[in-house]
Motif scaffolding. Structure first.
Motif: not given
Length: 259
Positions: A128-135, A147-155, A157-161
């Motif tokens: 899976f691309n465009l997936i960031s590991v955040v924890d 713990v993963v989130n969408n890379s665009a969401i992380e970029l 800095k949106l508050h999305v769980d």
């Protein structure tokens, strides 16, 4: 007017088929034997070797294009160098090369695309691309997923769980950032040395020697390993990366078979 396409596909069907196929894979990837963060050469080759042993592997990359630092070659000159030590691996992966001055010259585009194509050829690897590991996910006193989130969401800095993907082992192959080890270091201190000056000969040896298990269930390979243990950095030479991935696959396989 005569139609050139005899089997047209509607926009509705396009959307439905993409969503169905993607989320079937994502649903299946919620639980794996191994999660590999970082789809560079060490991470991809490790995934290939683990898949050959029958393990279920999930590969995550925060960028649009898997392949890590291979694509650009050196200063955008799309060639990379590998040592003759890995000639057998290039043949195994069907990557064309040219030998000169006791070294192997490879197109960076061919190298990256061949590694990606080989990885995606396994049914027991999901990438899976465009997936960031955040924890990191921690249970039973060991690292048991990410713990993963969408890379665009992380970029943005949106508050999305985020969500959790679980596994029996996790590999940090995130390159210079050593993302997973730094996340681990926030809670349980690791002696992070950071990578040293550039020296390809020493760095290529270091990257293999520094490929280790950091903590129960958490392994490190590639430039992430040199960042952790203070190994020399290196430029557009990738034999050590492949051998680091090979060593990581052996360490992870032994760990999984023992637990």
């Amino acid at each position: 007017m005569m139609k050139n396409i005899t089997n047209p596909v509607s926009d509705e069907k396009i959307s439905r088929l993409i969503l169905k196929s993607y989320f079937e894979d994502l649903y299946d990837a919620v639980s794996s034997d191994v999660i590999i963060a970082g789809a560079g050469p060490s991470g991809l080759y490790c995934a290939i070797l683990l898949a050959q042993k029958g393990f279920k592997v999930t590969v995550l990359d925060k960028k649009l294009s898997p392949g890590g630092g291979i694509w650009g070659g050196a200063m955008s000159f799309n060639r990379v160098i590998l040592q003759k030590d890995v000639e057998g691996i290039l043949k195994e992966l069907e990557i064309p090369y040219k030998e000169e001055e006791n070294a192997l010259i490879v197109s960076s585009i061919s190298f990256a695309s061949s590694l990606i194509a080989k990885t995606t050829s396994f049914n027991n690897i999901k990438i899976f691309n465009l997936i960031s590991v955040v924890d990191l996910y921690y249970i039973d006193e060991k690292i048991s997923g990410v713990v993963v989130n969408n890379s665009a969401i992380e970029l943005q800095k949106l508050h999305v769980d985020p969500m959790v993907l679980v596994s029996r082992a996790v590999l940090d192959a995130t390159g210079h950032e050593a993302v997973l080890v730094n996340l681990y270091n926030k809670r349980t201190k690791v002696d992070l040395v950071n990578e040293f000056f550039m020296n390809a000969e020493k760095g290529e040896e270091d990257v293999i020697n520094n490929t280790k298990m950091i903590a129960p269930g958490l392994f490190v390979s590639g430039m992430a390993a040199n960042n952790v243990y203070g190994g020399y950095r290196m430029g557009p030479i990738f034999g050590g990366m492949l051998l680091s991935g090979k060593k990581a696959a052996k360490l992870i396989s032994d760990y999984l078979n023992a637990h």
